[in-house]
Write a protein that holds these residues in place. Structure first.
Motif, PDB file in Angstrom:
ATOM      1  N   ARG A  90       8.756 -45.606  -8.427  1.00 30.63           N
ATOM      2  CA  ARG A  90       8.615 -46.641  -7.404  1.00 30.63           C
ATOM      3  C   ARG A  90       9.938 -47.382  -7.284  1.00 30.63           C
ATOM      4  O   ARG A  90      10.546 -47.754  -8.294  1.00 30.63           O
ATOM      5  CB  ARG A  90       7.523 -47.617  -7.790  1.00 30.63           C
ATOM      6  CG  ARG A  90       7.323 -48.714  -6.778  1.00 30.63           C
ATOM      7  CD  ARG A  90       6.214 -49.633  -7.188  1.00 30.63           C
ATOM      8  NE  ARG A  90       5.965 -50.591  -6.125  1.00 30.63           N
ATOM      9  CZ  ARG A  90       5.062 -51.541  -6.207  1.00 30.63           C
ATOM     10  NH1 ARG A  90       4.323 -51.661  -7.288  1.00 30.63           N
ATOM     11  NH2 ARG A  90       4.905 -52.371  -5.201  1.00 30.63           N
ATOM     12  N   VAL A  91      10.361 -47.633  -6.055  1.00 32.03           N
ATOM     13  CA  VAL A  91      11.626 -48.328  -5.811  1.00 32.03           C
ATOM     14  C   VAL A  91      11.343 -49.622  -5.060  1.00 32.03           C
ATOM     15  O   VAL A  91      10.692 -49.620  -4.017  1.00 32.03           O
ATOM     16  CB  VAL A  91      12.595 -47.440  -4.998  1.00 32.03           C
ATOM     17  CG1 VAL A  91      13.888 -48.175  -4.716  1.00 32.03           C
ATOM     18  CG2 VAL A  91      12.867 -46.143  -5.744  1.00 32.03           C
ATOM     19  N   THR A 138      11.237 -47.885 -11.101  1.00 30.80           N
ATOM     20  CA  THR A 138      10.298 -47.940 -12.224  1.00 30.80           C
ATOM     21  C   THR A 138       9.269 -46.824 -12.093  1.00 30.80           C
ATOM     22  O   THR A 138       8.984 -46.350 -10.993  1.00 30.80           O
ATOM     23  CB  THR A 138       9.559 -49.298 -12.275  1.00 30.80           C
ATOM     24  OG1 THR A 138       8.899 -49.515 -11.033  1.00 30.80           O
ATOM     25  CG2 THR A 138      10.531 -50.437 -12.547  1.00 30.80           C
ATOM     26  N   TRP A 139       8.708 -46.411 -13.221  1.00 31.49           N
ATOM     27  CA  TRP A 139       7.707 -45.355 -13.244  1.00 31.49           C
ATOM     28  C   TRP A 139       6.337 -45.960 -12.975  1.00 31.49           C
ATOM     29  O   TRP A 139       5.911 -46.907 -13.628  1.00 31.49           O
ATOM     30  CB  TRP A 139       7.721 -44.651 -14.585  1.00 31.49           C
ATOM     31  CG  TRP A 139       6.723 -43.542 -14.707  1.00 31.49           C
ATOM     32  CD1 TRP A 139       5.611 -43.521 -15.487  1.00 31.49           C
ATOM     33  CD2 TRP A 139       6.753 -42.285 -14.013  1.00 31.49           C
ATOM     34  NE1 TRP A 139       4.946 -42.329 -15.327  1.00 31.49           N
ATOM     35  CE2 TRP A 139       5.620 -41.549 -14.429  1.00 31.49           C
ATOM     36  CE3 TRP A 139       7.622 -41.715 -13.087  1.00 31.49           C
ATOM     37  CZ2 TRP A 139       5.342 -40.284 -13.950  1.00 31.49           C
ATOM     38  CZ3 TRP A 139       7.342 -40.446 -12.610  1.00 31.49           C
ATOM     39  CH2 TRP A 139       6.211 -39.744 -13.036  1.00 31.49           C
ATOM     40  N   ARG A 156      10.204 -59.434  -2.808  1.00 28.71           N
ATOM     41  CA  ARG A 156      10.582 -58.052  -3.115  1.00 28.71           C
ATOM     42  C   ARG A 156      10.322 -57.201  -1.894  1.00 28.71           C
ATOM     43  O   ARG A 156       9.367 -57.431  -1.164  1.00 28.71           O
ATOM     44  CB  ARG A 156       9.755 -57.504  -4.275  1.00 28.71           C
ATOM     45  CG  ARG A 156      10.062 -58.141  -5.577  1.00 28.71           C
ATOM     46  CD  ARG A 156       9.287 -57.430  -6.674  1.00 28.71           C
ATOM     47  NE  ARG A 156       9.420 -58.181  -7.907  1.00 28.71           N
ATOM     48  CZ  ARG A 156       8.475 -58.323  -8.789  1.00 28.71           C
ATOM     49  NH1 ARG A 156       7.308 -57.758  -8.608  1.00 28.71           N
ATOM     50  NH2 ARG A 156       8.685 -59.010  -9.881  1.00 28.71           N
ATOM     51  N   GLU A 157      11.148 -56.204  -1.700  1.00 27.24           N
ATOM     52  CA  GLU A 157      10.933 -55.245  -0.619  1.00 27.24           C
ATOM     53  C   GLU A 157      10.643 -53.892  -1.241  1.00 27.24           C
ATOM     54  O   GLU A 157      11.430 -53.380  -2.029  1.00 27.24           O
ATOM     55  CB  GLU A 157      12.167 -55.148   0.276  1.00 27.24           C
ATOM     56  CG  GLU A 157      11.978 -54.161   1.403  1.00 27.24           C
ATOM     57  CD  GLU A 157      13.164 -54.089   2.330  1.00 27.24           C
ATOM     58  OE1 GLU A 157      13.568 -52.965   2.665  1.00 27.24           O
ATOM     59  OE2 GLU A 157      13.687 -55.150   2.701  1.00 27.24           O
ATOM     60  N   HIS A 158       9.485 -53.340  -0.890  1.00 29.77           N
ATOM     61  CA  HIS A 158       9.111 -52.011  -1.378  1.00 29.77           C
ATOM     62  C   HIS A 158       9.893 -50.980  -0.587  1.00 29.77           C
ATOM     63  O   HIS A 158       9.856 -50.970   0.647  1.00 29.77           O
ATOM     64  CB  HIS A 158       7.610 -51.798  -1.215  1.00 29.77           C
ATOM     65  CG  HIS A 158       7.163 -50.432  -1.594  1.00 29.77           C
ATOM     66  ND1 HIS A 158       7.047 -50.029  -2.905  1.00 29.77           N
ATOM     67  CD2 HIS A 158       6.819 -49.364  -0.834  1.00 29.77           C
ATOM     68  CE1 HIS A 158       6.637 -48.765  -2.931  1.00 29.77           C
ATOM     69  NE2 HIS A 158       6.499 -48.348  -1.687  1.00 29.77           N
ATOM     70  N   GLU A 163      13.678 -39.548 -10.242  1.00 26.00           N
ATOM     71  CA  GLU A 163      14.247 -40.869 -10.530  1.00 26.00           C
ATOM     72  C   GLU A 163      15.599 -41.069  -9.841  1.00 26.00           C
ATOM     73  O   GLU A 163      15.891 -42.131  -9.314  1.00 26.00           O
ATOM     74  CB  GLU A 163      14.395 -41.031 -12.042  1.00 26.00           C
ATOM     75  CG  GLU A 163      14.915 -42.384 -12.466  1.00 26.00           C
ATOM     76  CD  GLU A 163      15.081 -42.502 -13.966  1.00 26.00           C
ATOM     77  OE1 GLU A 163      15.135 -43.637 -14.448  1.00 26.00           O
ATOM     78  OE2 GLU A 163      15.165 -41.467 -14.655  1.00 26.00           O
ATOM     79  N   LYS A 164      16.412 -40.023  -9.834  1.00 26.55           N
ATOM     80  CA  LYS A 164      17.740 -40.145  -9.231  1.00 26.55           C
ATOM     81  C   LYS A 164      17.649 -40.318  -7.711  1.00 26.55           C
ATOM     82  O   LYS A 164      18.414 -41.078  -7.124  1.00 26.55           O
ATOM     83  CB  LYS A 164      18.598 -38.934  -9.576  1.00 26.55           C
ATOM     84  CG  LYS A 164      20.056 -39.177  -9.382  1.00 26.55           C
ATOM     85  CD  LYS A 164      20.862 -38.202 -10.182  1.00 26.55           C
ATOM     86  CE  LYS A 164      22.282 -38.700 -10.269  1.00 26.55           C
ATOM     87  NZ  LYS A 164      23.092 -37.932 -11.161  1.00 26.55           N
ATOM     88  N   GLU A 165      16.702 -39.635  -7.053  1.00 25.06           N
ATOM     89  CA  GLU A 165      16.490 -39.833  -5.619  1.00 25.06           C
ATOM     90  C   GLU A 165      16.089 -41.280  -5.348  1.00 25.06           C
ATOM     91  O   GLU A 165      16.508 -41.877  -4.362  1.00 25.06           O
ATOM     92  CB  GLU A 165      15.405 -38.896  -5.099  1.00 25.06           C
ATOM     93  CG  GLU A 165      15.831 -37.457  -4.996  1.00 25.06           C
ATOM     94  CD  GLU A 165      14.675 -36.558  -4.566  1.00 25.06           C
ATOM     95  OE1 GLU A 165      13.657 -37.071  -4.047  1.00 25.06           O
ATOM     96  OE2 GLU A 165      14.800 -35.340  -4.757  1.00 25.06           O
ATOM     97  N   GLY A 166      15.267 -41.825  -6.230  1.00 23.84           N
ATOM     98  CA  GLY A 166      14.866 -43.228  -6.109  1.00 23.84           C
ATOM     99  C   GLY A 166      16.059 -44.157  -6.233  1.00 23.84           C
ATOM    100  O   GLY A 166      16.179 -45.137  -5.494  1.00 23.84           O
TER     101      GLY A 166
END
Length: 101
Positions: free
Chosen positions: A38-39, A29-30, A48-50, A57-60
């Protein structure tokens, strides 16, 4: 948004696209405040796990895929390996992601 204008040909294997309006990949998400992607991974127990913040975005999305694999691997190592027949009742390590056989 400017960052989501990237032309998307085919997806990398294991990267899951979502149907959310402003989100191209599941778990990515942005973040308007940090101006980064943010992933996070939703866990089966409701938590949830940060995973981290990414400029791309693709690296995320790739980091999300690696986090899913890591969590599933850790969960599989915790499961009893006796091969008993009652093993179907175990829950998935990641919400919405079935464990591979």
């Amino acid at each position: 948004s400017e960052a989501s204008d990237e032309e998307g040909g085919g997806f990398e294997e294991g990267v899951v696209a979502t149907s959310r309006r402003n989100q191209s990949f599941r778990g990515v998400t942005w973040d308007k405040m940090k101006k980064m992607w943010r992933v996070r991974v939703c866990l089966a127990g409701g938590g949830r796990e940060h995973v981290g913040y990414f400029l791309n975005e693709k690296e995320g999305a790739l980091a999300y895929t690696r986090a899913i694999a890591r969590i599933k691997s850790a969960h599989a190592q915790q499961q009893p390996s006796d091969g008993g027949e009652g093993a179907e009742g175990g829950g998935a390590a990641v919400k919405g992601e079935p464990l591979s056989a």
